[in-house]
Write an enzyme that holds these catalytic residues in place. Structure first.
Site, PDB file in Angstrom:
ATOM      1  CD  GLN A 118      -6.832  -4.645   4.309  1.00 16.16           C
ATOM      2  OE1 GLN A 118      -7.939  -4.898   4.785  1.00 16.16           O
ATOM      3  NE2 GLN A 118      -6.520  -3.449   3.869  1.00 16.16           N
TER       4      GLN A 118
ATOM      5  CG  ASP B 200       0.774  -1.961   6.309  1.00 16.94           C
ATOM      6  OD1 ASP B 200      -0.162  -2.011   7.135  1.00 16.94           O
ATOM      7  OD2 ASP B 200       0.652  -1.494   5.166  1.00 16.94           O
TER       8      ASP B 200
ATOM      9  CE  LYS C 108      -7.112  -0.153   6.361  1.00 16.49           C
ATOM     10  NZ  LYS C 108      -7.837   0.169   5.136  1.00 16.49           N
TER      11      LYS C 108
ATOM     12  CB  CYS D  50      -3.423   3.188  -1.739  1.00 17.88           C
ATOM     13  SG  CYS D  50      -4.641   4.437  -1.415  1.00 17.88           S
TER      14      CYS D  50
ATOM     15  CG  HIS E  74      -1.924   0.971   1.364  1.00 20.16           C
ATOM     16  ND1 HIS E  74      -1.682   2.283   1.662  1.00 20.16           N
ATOM     17  CD2 HIS E  74      -3.271   0.860   1.217  1.00 20.16           C
ATOM     18  CE1 HIS E  74      -2.833   2.946   1.691  1.00 20.16           C
ATOM     19  NE2 HIS E  74      -3.816   2.106   1.417  1.00 20.16           N
TER      20      HIS E  74
HETATM   21  C1  PLP Z   1      -2.220  -2.785   3.735  1.00 18.46           C
HETATM   22  C2  PLP Z   1      -2.594  -1.403   4.158  1.00 18.46           C
HETATM   23  N1  PLP Z   1      -1.661  -0.628   4.724  1.00 18.46           N
HETATM   24  C3  PLP Z   1      -1.937   0.613   5.145  1.00 18.46           C
HETATM   25  C4  PLP Z   1      -3.191   1.159   4.976  1.00 18.46           C
HETATM   26  C5  PLP Z   1      -3.436   2.538   5.448  1.00 18.46           C
HETATM   27  O1  PLP Z   1      -4.400   2.539   6.445  1.00 18.46           O
HETATM   28  P1  PLP Z   1      -4.950   3.927   6.985  1.00 18.46           P
HETATM   29  O2  PLP Z   1      -5.557   4.617   5.807  1.00 18.46           O
HETATM   30  O3  PLP Z   1      -5.947   3.541   8.015  1.00 18.46           O
HETATM   31  O4  PLP Z   1      -3.796   4.654   7.516  1.00 18.46           O
HETATM   32  C6  PLP Z   1      -4.183   0.414   4.360  1.00 18.46           C
HETATM   33  C7  PLP Z   1      -5.514   0.977   4.116  1.00 18.46           C
HETATM   34  O5  PLP Z   1      -6.242   0.562   3.241  1.00 18.46           O
HETATM   35  C8  PLP Z   1      -3.875  -0.905   3.964  1.00 18.46           C
HETATM   36  O6  PLP Z   1      -4.797  -1.672   3.390  1.00 18.46           O
END
Ligand code: PLP
Length: 415
Positions: free
Chosen positions: A211, A208, A234, A373, A130
């Site tokens: 997800q 990260d 989430k 993203c 992402h």
């Molecule tokens: C794998 C992953 N990392 C990071 C993020 C970023 O999350 P946030 O927008 O809550 O900061 C997302 C959001 O869709 C994600 O799916």
């Protein structure tokens, strides 16, 4: 609570009854909400916890000596302990409240990266990231003279670990930062292996888990990560709060990310000293009610059971891949069902994903359309965008049927 604690199977239909959003119809159709990877819906229990906090215990935390301030502080700190427990972190001081996973990763990239990266150093990410776990590293690498290298993907959308040795030969690996589960194609990454490899290189491993934390049991100690980033929104919690877990030994040696109120020990014209963990990284008024909601959401998910949630979503992913796989005008992306989470990305032949999503919406089906993203990944897949259906503990197979019916309707519109 409509949950089946400790059992292998959850009752999604009963769980759904806890989520008021499903009481409405969308364009006269039942809501098929297939966008939980972007953000999850909220159970009444979580909404009640926030309302109760605002109604009975609201005041600013830590600085007050009166009863309401003490109650609010207790609420915030109880939530911190819930985050610690759900991650199996060794020490509650290692849990830092942030706005979201993006901020958590930026905190590490700036505070650790600006002091520890330099020319000749390598930050390793993957082609699946992402932007939140790519752009901060790219930016800090650009500022420090380090380089960013990507672990490439196999044809099935999984990390090609055979490339690691070649990557290590390109410099001194200082950081390995990957997601646990791909938000775009659902790949489950071998994070414990990546953490072990990072440590063999003398690097830190940043996970990260935005997800994965909502969907699978997480254990930062078993994983042997150094930092883990999550977002409450989430995980059935509110927007505006997330958490960074980091090893105390690393956090203690880092410069603060944001400065100002609350994060200090003492302030004078000549010198300011930083507070203890976690406060050193929590400048300004905390997301108090949001943290309380986060804690309530964790309670809710734990009562259902993460193993049951994972199994449920796995079943839904298999079902969706099976049903969509019957349609020869659909292209599916990502690994086979047994190696993916509850996320299915696809394209409809000859029809732009935004058009697909718009017509699905008229059929009550909410899916995402875009690059999710993940522009480097889209480039690898050779597309500008996909549609994505994603599932959670309240998803029922009928919603996938509604998606398939909706896709037939999309085809008719463009026939
Ligand atoms: C794998 C992953 N990392 C990071 C993020 C970023 O999350 P946030 O927008 O809550 O900061 C997302 C959001 O869709 C994600 O799916």
């Amino acid at each position: 609570m409509a949950v089946a604690a400790g059992t292998a199977k959850l009752d999604a239909r009963a769980i759904r009854a806890d989520f008021p959003i499903f009481e409405q119809q969308i364009h006269g159709k039942p809501l098929a909400f297939l966008d939980s990877a972007a953000s999850s819906q909220k159970p009444q229990q979580m909404l009640d916890a926030m309302t109760e906090f605002y109604s009975t215990s609201y005041a600013n935390v830590h600085r007050g000596v009166y009863l309401l301030a003490e109650r609010a502080t207790a609420g915030l700190e109880a939530a911190r302990e819930k985050v610690r427990a759900v991650l199996n972190a060794p020490d509650v001081r290692e849990v830092i409240f942030v706005r979201n996973a993006t901020e958590a990763i930026n905190l590490v990239a700036y505070s650790w990266g600006m002091s520890n990266l330099g020319p000749g150093d390598v930050v390793v990410v993957s082609e699946l990231e992402h932007h939140s776990n790519f752009v901060p590293w790219q930016y800090v690498a650009g500022r420090t003279g380090a380089s960013v290298q990507m672990i490439p993907l196999t044809e099935e959308g999984e990390l090609d670990l055979s490339a690691l040795d070649a990557i290590a030969a390109r410099g001194i690996v200082k950081v390995v930062a990957t997601n646990h589960v791909s938000n775009s194609i659902g790949t489950i990454n071998p994070v414990a292996k990546l953490a072990a490899w990072a440590h063999e290189q003398g690097a830190i491993y940043v996970c990260d888990a935005a997800q994965s934390a909502p969907h699978v049991p997480l254990d930062v100690q078993a994983l042997d990560a150094d930092f883990v980033a999550i977002s409450a929104h989430k995980m059935c919690g509110p927007s505006g709060v997330g958490a960074l877990w980091g090893r105390a030994s690393l956090l203690q040696g880092m410069e603060p990310f944001l400065t100002g109120g609350h994060m200090i020990n003492s302030v004078s014209l000549e010198k300011t000293t930083w507070g203890e963990l976690p406060h050193k990284f929590e400048a300004g008024t905390a997301p108090m009610a949001e943290a309380v909601g986060f804690g309530a959401a964790i309670d809710y998910l734990q009562a259902v059971g993460f193993e049951a949630i994972e199994a449920h979503e796995h079943g839904l992913a298999s079902y969706a891949l099976g049903r969509l796989g019957e349609l020869d005008w659909i292209t599916l992306y990502g690994p086979p069902a047994e190696r993916r989470a509850g996320i299915v990305s696809f394209n409809v032949e000859g029809i732009h994903p935004h058009d697909v999503a718009q017509i699905l919406d008229m059929n009550g089906v909410a899916v995402r359309a875009g690059h999710h993203c993940c522009q480097p990944l889209m480039r690898k897949l050779g597309v500008a965008a996909t549609n994505r259906a994603s599932f959670y503990l309240y998803t029922v197979p009928e919603e996938i049927d509604q998606l398939v019916d909706g896709l037939h309707a999309v085809r008719k519109v463009f026939a």
